[in-house]
Design a protein around this motif. Structure first.
Motif, PDB file in Angstrom:
ATOM      1  N   ALA A   1       1.972  -6.054  -0.036  1.00 34.18           N
ATOM      2  CA  ALA A   1       2.243  -7.408  -0.520  1.00 34.18           C
ATOM      3  C   ALA A   1       1.636  -8.475   0.381  1.00 34.18           C
ATOM      4  N   ARG A   2       1.507  -8.178   1.678  1.00 28.54           N
ATOM      5  CA  ARG A   2       0.907  -9.172   2.580  1.00 28.54           C
ATOM      6  C   ARG A   2      -0.601  -8.959   2.761  1.00 28.54           C
ATOM      7  N   GLY A   3      -1.172  -8.041   1.977  1.00 22.46           N
ATOM      8  CA  GLY A   3      -2.614  -7.864   1.978  1.00 22.46           C
ATOM      9  C   GLY A   3      -3.150  -6.827   2.925  1.00 22.46           C
ATOM     10  N   ALA A   4      -2.268  -6.054   3.565  1.00 25.09           N
ATOM     11  CA  ALA A   4      -2.724  -5.020   4.484  1.00 25.09           C
ATOM     12  C   ALA A   4      -3.236  -3.808   3.714  1.00 25.09           C
ATOM     13  N   TRP A   5      -4.095  -3.031   4.371  1.00 20.00           N
ATOM     14  CA  TRP A   5      -4.434  -1.703   3.896  1.00 20.00           C
ATOM     15  C   TRP A   5      -3.390  -0.728   4.428  1.00 20.00           C
ATOM     16  N   VAL A   6      -2.998   0.212   3.594  1.00 15.93           N
ATOM     17  CA  VAL A   6      -2.057   1.263   3.996  1.00 15.93           C
ATOM     18  C   VAL A   6      -2.770   2.601   3.862  1.00 15.93           C
ATOM     19  N   ILE A   7      -2.788   3.371   4.935  1.00 15.72           N
ATOM     20  CA  ILE A   7      -3.385   4.707   4.921  1.00 15.72           C
ATOM     21  C   ILE A   7      -2.277   5.706   5.228  1.00 15.72           C
ATOM     22  N   SER A   8      -2.068   6.631   4.305  1.00 17.05           N
ATOM     23  CA  SER A   8      -0.978   7.594   4.477  1.00 17.05           C
ATOM     24  C   SER A   8      -1.499   9.023   4.533  1.00 17.05           C
ATOM     25  N   ASP A   9      -1.057   9.746   5.553  1.00 17.33           N
ATOM     26  CA  ASP A   9      -1.280  11.180   5.653  1.00 17.33           C
ATOM     27  C   ASP A   9      -0.285  11.845   4.708  1.00 17.33           C
ATOM     28  N   ARG A  10      -0.745  12.151   3.514  1.00 13.41           N
ATOM     29  CA  ARG A  10      -0.008  12.720   2.379  1.00 13.41           C
ATOM     30  C   ARG A  10       0.714  11.645   1.564  1.00 13.41           C
ATOM     31  N   PHE A  11       0.821  11.945   0.264  1.00  8.40           N
ATOM     32  CA  PHE A  11       1.601  11.119  -0.653  1.00  8.40           C
ATOM     33  C   PHE A  11       1.973  12.015  -1.832  1.00  8.40           C
ATOM     34  N   THR A  12       2.127  11.467  -3.003  1.00  8.07           N
ATOM     35  CA  THR A  12       2.704  12.213  -4.120  1.00  8.07           C
ATOM     36  C   THR A  12       1.857  13.401  -4.559  1.00  8.07           C
ATOM     37  N   ASP A  13       0.542  13.358  -4.383  1.00 12.39           N
ATOM     38  CA  ASP A  13      -0.274  14.516  -4.756  1.00 12.39           C
ATOM     39  C   ASP A  13       0.204  15.785  -4.053  1.00 12.39           C
ATOM     40  N   SER A  14       0.735  15.641  -2.834  1.00 12.41           N
ATOM     41  CA  SER A  14       1.242  16.817  -2.122  1.00 12.41           C
ATOM     42  C   SER A  14       2.397  17.473  -2.857  1.00 12.41           C
ATOM     43  N   SER A  15       3.212  16.682  -3.527  1.00 14.99           N
ATOM     44  CA  SER A  15       4.327  17.283  -4.267  1.00 14.99           C
ATOM     45  C   SER A  15       3.824  18.088  -5.463  1.00 14.99           C
ATOM     46  N   TYR A  16       2.771  17.588  -6.128  1.00 15.15           N
ATOM     47  CA  TYR A  16       2.185  18.363  -7.226  1.00 15.15           C
ATOM     48  C   TYR A  16       1.599  19.678  -6.711  1.00 15.15           C
ATOM     49  N   ALA A  17       1.016  19.653  -5.507  1.00 16.26           N
ATOM     50  CA  ALA A  17       0.386  20.856  -4.969  1.00 16.26           C
ATOM     51  C   ALA A  17       1.400  21.821  -4.373  1.00 16.26           C
ATOM     52  N   TYR A  18       2.301  21.318  -3.523  1.00 12.02           N
ATOM     53  CA  TYR A  18       3.230  22.200  -2.804  1.00 12.02           C
ATOM     54  C   TYR A  18       4.426  22.603  -3.661  1.00 12.02           C
ATOM     55  N   GLN A  19       5.120  21.624  -4.213  1.00 10.08           N
ATOM     56  CA  GLN A  19       6.313  21.972  -4.991  1.00 10.08           C
ATOM     57  C   GLN A  19       5.965  22.336  -6.438  1.00 10.08           C
ATOM     58  N   GLY A  20       4.873  21.786  -6.946  1.00 13.40           N
ATOM     59  CA  GLY A  20       4.452  22.104  -8.301  1.00 13.40           C
ATOM     60  C   GLY A  20       3.650  23.391  -8.372  1.00 13.40           C
ATOM     61  N   ALA A  21       2.391  23.337  -7.931  1.00 16.15           N
ATOM     62  CA  ALA A  21       1.510  24.502  -8.051  1.00 16.15           C
ATOM     63  C   ALA A  21       2.000  25.694  -7.237  1.00 16.15           C
ATOM     64  N   ALA A  22       2.459  25.454  -6.012  1.00 14.04           N
ATOM     65  CA  ALA A  22       2.826  26.569  -5.133  1.00 14.04           C
ATOM     66  C   ALA A  22       4.231  27.086  -5.380  1.00 14.04           C
TER      67      ALA A  22
END
Length: 219
Positions: A93-114
């Motif tokens: 909201a204040r215009g910063a860039w946010v870089i995250s080591d993992r996000f929701t795609d990990s749930s599709y891969a680990y809890q979903g696919a695996a």
């Protein structure tokens, strides 16, 4: 009526299996954006806030009680909800860039696919609990055997023991990798696949090029 995911252009996530080099890539992206004068918030999942970090400890600690797949998924999303509300949305909201080591795609891969949990259930949680998706996701793709070599070397170097998820068998991680690649095939505009098998400097260079290409589309 189901909620709709909102794309946040300045949210960049880094995905991949264990040992793919996400931390190195995050540092390189952060440095590039800071050099251009942007505020950058770098974070990780599960975690990112004091409460979410406590949930991370619950998720990754190898205790005596088995963790059911649905419990794991719901804890992941509980931590993610806190992370999004307390860290990501205010920064964006204040215009910063946010870089995250993992996000929701990990749930599709680990809890979903695996782990075999229902894709539509995960998607419902994503829409109704998280509500946002990254503008760019970098998927660091690495073969399981190569990843095992790297994580063994890392654990020997720093004296750490594998966490609960890192202790899973190779078949589990093959399914994780397949899950990530399936997501990338479904969303090629958002998810850029980067070969993580070369040395760390080469992977970081490829990641920086992908970020530069993405930023050019925002101009």
């Amino acid at each position: 009526m189901s909620a709709i995911l909102q794309c946040r252009q300045r949210l960049v996530t880094i995905e991949g299996g264990e040992g793919a080099g996400k931390s190195t890539v995050l540092s390189a992206l952060r440095g590039a954006l800071l050099a251009d004068g942007f505020e950058v918030v770098s974070t990780r999942e599960p975690g990112g806030t004091p409460l979410a970090e406590r949930i991370r400890d619950l998720l990754l600690s190898a205790g005596d009680e088995p963790v059911h797949a649905q419990t794991e998924l719901l804890l992941m999303f509980a931590a993610r909800a806190q992370h999004v509300q307390q860290v990501m949305l205010p920064a964006l909201a204040r215009g910063a860039w946010v870089i995250s080591d993992r996000f929701t795609d990990s749930s599709y891969a680990y809890q979903g696919a695996a782990r075999g949990l229902d894709h539509d259930f995960i998607a419902s949680l994503e829409r109704n609990v998280v509500g946002i998706e990254p503008g760019l996701t970098l998927l660091l793709d690495l073969g399981v055997a190569h990843a095992r070599e790297r994580t063994r070397g890392r654990d020997l170097l720093d004296g750490s023991a594998p966490d609960r998820i890192e202790r899973e068998h190779d078949g589990f991680f093959e399914r994780v990798r397949a899950g990530f690649l399936a997501r990338a095939a479904q969303q090629p505009r958002r998810i850029r696949v980067i070969d993580a098998s070369p040395d760390a400097a080469s992977v970081a260079t490829a990641a920086l090029a992908a970020l530069a290409d993405y930023r050019a589309t925002l101009a």
